[in-house]
Design a protein around this motif. Sequence first.
Motif, PDB file in Angstrom:
ATOM      1  N   LEU A 202      15.629 -44.982 -44.989  1.00 19.40           N
ATOM      2  CA  LEU A 202      14.374 -44.342 -44.597  1.00 19.40           C
ATOM      3  C   LEU A 202      13.875 -43.442 -45.723  1.00 19.40           C
ATOM      4  O   LEU A 202      14.661 -42.788 -46.412  1.00 19.40           O
ATOM      5  CB  LEU A 202      14.567 -43.514 -43.329  1.00 19.40           C
ATOM      6  CG  LEU A 202      14.852 -44.286 -42.031  1.00 19.40           C
ATOM      7  CD1 LEU A 202      15.343 -43.329 -40.948  1.00 19.40           C
ATOM      8  CD2 LEU A 202      13.596 -45.020 -41.569  1.00 19.40           C
ATOM      9  N   VAL A 203      12.569 -43.377 -45.887  1.00 18.85           N
ATOM     10  CA  VAL A 203      11.979 -42.501 -46.885  1.00 18.85           C
ATOM     11  C   VAL A 203      11.727 -41.114 -46.303  1.00 18.85           C
ATOM     12  O   VAL A 203      11.836 -40.105 -46.994  1.00 18.85           O
ATOM     13  CB  VAL A 203      10.663 -43.108 -47.426  1.00 18.85           C
ATOM     14  CG1 VAL A 203       9.980 -42.160 -48.405  1.00 18.85           C
ATOM     15  CG2 VAL A 203      10.939 -44.443 -48.100  1.00 18.85           C
ATOM     16  N   PHE A 204      11.398 -41.055 -45.006  1.00 18.06           N
ATOM     17  CA  PHE A 204      11.113 -39.769 -44.387  1.00 18.06           C
ATOM     18  C   PHE A 204      11.337 -39.837 -42.887  1.00 18.06           C
ATOM     19  O   PHE A 204      11.390 -40.916 -42.291  1.00 18.06           O
ATOM     20  CB  PHE A 204       9.662 -39.321 -44.662  1.00 18.06           C
ATOM     21  CG  PHE A 204       8.611 -40.175 -44.007  1.00 18.06           C
ATOM     22  CD1 PHE A 204       8.133 -39.884 -42.731  1.00 18.06           C
ATOM     23  CD2 PHE A 204       8.100 -41.289 -44.654  1.00 18.06           C
ATOM     24  CE1 PHE A 204       7.176 -40.685 -42.113  1.00 18.06           C
ATOM     25  CE2 PHE A 204       7.128 -42.088 -44.060  1.00 18.06           C
ATOM     26  CZ  PHE A 204       6.674 -41.787 -42.784  1.00 18.06           C
ATOM     27  N   VAL A 205      11.472 -38.670 -42.280  1.00 20.22           N
ATOM     28  CA  VAL A 205      11.348 -38.511 -40.835  1.00 20.22           C
ATOM     29  C   VAL A 205      10.266 -37.473 -40.596  1.00 20.22           C
ATOM     30  O   VAL A 205      10.104 -36.529 -41.378  1.00 20.22           O
ATOM     31  CB  VAL A 205      12.665 -38.084 -40.148  1.00 20.22           C
ATOM     32  CG1 VAL A 205      13.751 -39.132 -40.354  1.00 20.22           C
ATOM     33  CG2 VAL A 205      13.133 -36.729 -40.637  1.00 20.22           C
ATOM     34  N   ASN A 206       9.508 -37.649 -39.523  1.00 17.45           N
ATOM     35  CA  ASN A 206       8.412 -36.747 -39.178  1.00 17.45           C
ATOM     36  C   ASN A 206       8.795 -35.994 -37.906  1.00 17.45           C
ATOM     37  O   ASN A 206       8.964 -36.578 -36.846  1.00 17.45           O
ATOM     38  CB  ASN A 206       7.127 -37.552 -38.968  1.00 17.45           C
ATOM     39  CG  ASN A 206       5.903 -36.670 -38.771  1.00 17.45           C
ATOM     40  OD1 ASN A 206       6.013 -35.490 -38.486  1.00 17.45           O
ATOM     41  ND2 ASN A 206       4.733 -37.272 -38.907  1.00 17.45           N
ATOM     42  N   CYS A 207       8.941 -34.666 -38.028  1.00 18.15           N
ATOM     43  CA  CYS A 207       9.365 -33.806 -36.922  1.00 18.15           C
ATOM     44  C   CYS A 207       8.262 -32.777 -36.636  1.00 18.15           C
ATOM     45  O   CYS A 207       7.973 -31.960 -37.512  1.00 18.15           O
ATOM     46  CB  CYS A 207      10.624 -33.042 -37.273  1.00 18.15           C
ATOM     47  SG  CYS A 207      12.013 -34.033 -37.852  1.00 18.15           S
TER      48      CYS A 207
END
Length: 327
Positions: A202-207
């Motif tokens: 994964l490149v990012f997680v959005n929280c």
Amino acid sequence: MKIVTFYFVILKEDLMVSTATKVGNFTFDNCLMNAAGVYCMTKEELAEVEASAAGSFVTKTGTLEARPGNPEPRYVNVPLGSINSMGLPNNGFEYYLDYVIELQNQPNTKNHFLSVVGLSPEETHTILKKVQKSDYEGLVELNLSCPNVPGKPQIAYDFETTTDILTEVFSYFTKPLGVKLPPYFDIVHFDQAAAVFNQFPLVFVNCVNSIGNGLYIEDESVVIKPKNGFGGIGGDYIKPTALANVHAFYQRLKPEIQIIGTGGVKSGRDAFEHILCGASMVQVGTALQKEGVTIFDRITKELKEIMAKKGYETLEDFRGKLHYIDR
């Protein structure tokens, strides 16, 4: 001597302080952007964000086919934020895919995020396989966190299903991908979720997405129609939860998975706190809905003023460097 000192302060704030950032191999002139669901339903709304001080935009989460969403009223501003049960209204993922491809072929365009999800794992794979075959070169966000589709649970709360979906996705998907997450509320869930995400490129997680299934009452009535008034809560209400999720995942995820902070951002101070907790980019949702795209100018100015006052020239000077009380 006083004149020289004053000139230096102006120079430092205006020329040295930068809110530029990077997610994966993509650079952005500003760390601020819209949150999915706000100013992103149509090409015209996305164009407004594109022309603003925002560093990027994310599209409305697109499903396989266009959806009208839940009956109205389904979004209401309330004193400390908002409540909504939108039900994923959107023009279909191909509408948004075509638009971001169109923009990426224009000079001086920004990098963008394409948000997608299927109403079943099969639909999700159909969508992502089409994105994989397309000419789109930007970032993709798989929304695992929509809390307002009746009869559909939030995928990211089911770690086994999440693992199965991501395992299959990465068997064919090679473009830069991240996931939009719901808020988690237990330390063990942070541990378990991070253990899942760390298995994948994964490149990012959005929280985070809104806190699901809140209830707001005026006089003796709910204020939105779907689900007998139950809806996702945004705005001031969720900032502490969002900050906790950003920092918990910053502590647990491998360094190559970056974090986008979303929740309760309406000022430069709010953006500063998200970055302090570990966010590389910061999304604005409820406040953007209330104030419009000029909010990006204001928040950027406020953030730069805070950075200048503290002697920070870049986001990396303070990103993730939250202080703890040791004694």
